[in-house]
Motif scaffolding. Structure first.
Motif, short mmCIF file in Angstrom:
data_model
loop_
_atom_site.label_atom_id
_atom_site.label_comp_id
_atom_site.label_asym_id
_atom_site.label_seq_id
_atom_site.Cartn_x
_atom_site.Cartn_y
_atom_site.Cartn_z
N THR A 7 26.57 6.60 37.92
CA THR A 7 27.24 7.69 37.20
C THR A 7 27.20 7.46 35.70
N ARG A 10 23.83 8.41 34.43
CA ARG A 10 23.67 9.88 34.39
C ARG A 10 24.45 10.49 33.23
N LEU A 11 25.61 9.93 32.92
CA LEU A 11 26.38 10.41 31.78
C LEU A 11 25.65 10.14 30.46
N ASP A 13 22.53 10.20 29.98
CA ASP A 13 21.33 11.04 29.89
C ASP A 13 21.75 12.48 29.64
N PRO A 14 21.46 13.06 28.46
CA PRO A 14 21.88 14.45 28.18
C PRO A 14 21.35 15.46 29.18
N GLN A 16 20.96 15.02 32.42
CA GLN A 16 21.71 14.96 33.68
C GLN A 16 23.19 15.22 33.51
N ARG A 17 23.69 15.01 32.31
CA ARG A 17 25.13 15.06 32.05
C ARG A 17 25.73 16.40 32.43
N ASP A 18 25.07 17.49 32.06
CA ASP A 18 25.63 18.82 32.31
C ASP A 18 25.76 19.12 33.80
N PHE A 48 29.41 18.50 24.91
CA PHE A 48 29.60 17.08 24.65
C PHE A 48 29.21 16.79 23.21
N LEU A 51 29.86 11.39 23.21
CA LEU A 51 30.14 10.74 24.48
C LEU A 51 29.78 9.27 24.34
N TRP A 94 35.00 11.04 25.97
CA TRP A 94 34.34 12.33 25.77
C TRP A 94 35.11 13.12 24.74
#
Length: 247
Positions: A7, A10-11, A13-14, A16-18, A48, A51, A94
């Motif tokens: 997770t 993934r956070l 990575d812009p 995957q984040r959305d 974001f 982050l 965030w």
């Protein structure tokens, strides 16, 4: 990697984040930070602006003192220092916003009727309003949230950790400022729990008794937990685990 590591990646990575936060999660985030008695609806859209991963929230320390040269005027000072007292750590900090839709509009005066016989203390008027029309308008709500990523949940421990994070953010003056439009902020910093859906396979979570099958029970428990936690200023963010979904 385990759920927490996956997770966090993934956070970071812009792209995957959305896709991590569905509409229910963003609704929980808004409810945790804002009074949503106003007519707030989706679709919700997250932004974001900043982050950061693995952020320690050092508590500020205030030092006061005085000094003077021999025979001189005494000087006094008050200083706020950071980095001396270690605070709790957020997996993710965030700073950004969530755009919502609100139907709050402005009513228009439809008619003004004067009484046929004015009373002795002055004229009497009856004002009739016509409700404002139009589509719900977008409202941008500031978000500053400390997020905890957990594969399993011990509510008592996580609630205590969340309260420490909220207090640390509040001490830093980091709670969202009141805005000129509804809904109003609750006046406290937000904390979010990022957990996989499998957490709510546990029948001890309330809300699943009336659901038909395992998937429905899981969703019902997550929805009930989201409402309970939002009242405590905690946003429940259920994140699908990519490793589980691929199996």
């Amino acid at each position: 990697m385990d759920f927490r590591d996956r997770t966090m990646v993934r956070l970071a990575d812009p792209e995957q984040r959305d896709r991590l936060f569905d509409q229910r999660s963003l609704e929980n985030l808004v409810a945790a930070g804002y009074e949503t008695a106003a007519d707030v609806t989706g679709p919700y859209r997250a932004a974001f602006d900043e982050l950061r991963l693995g952020v320690r929230l050092d508590r500020p320390v205030t030092a006061e003192g005085g000094w003077s040269a021999p025979g001189g005027t005494r000087q006094e000072g008050r200083f706020t220092l950071t980095g001396l007292a270690a605070g709790p750590t957020a997996d993710v900090l965030w700073r950004g916003s969530v755009t919502v839709r609100t139907g709050a509009g402005v009513d228009r005066v439809g008619a003004v009727d004067a009484a046929p016989h004015a009373p002795a203390d002055g004229p009497e008027l009856t004002v009739r309003y016509r409700p404002g029309a139009g589509a719900p308008r977008p409202v941008v709500l500031p978000v500053l949230a400390a997020l905890l990523v957990r594969e399993s949940v011990r509510p008592a421990d996580l609630l205590a950790e969340s309260r420490a994070l909220a207090d640390a953010l509040g001490a830093l003056g980091a709670a969202p400022a009141p805005g000129p439009v509804p809904p109003a902020p609750r006046g406290r910093a937000q904390v979010g729990w990022l957990v996989p859906p499998a957490v709510f396979d546990d029948p001890d979570w309330p809300g699943g008794a009336a659901a038909a099958g395992p998937a429905e029970q899981r969703a019902a428990r997550a929805a009930a937990a989201g409402r309970l936690l939002a009242a405590q200023g905690i946003a429940l963010l259920v994140v699908p685990d990519t490793a589980t979904s691929q199996n």
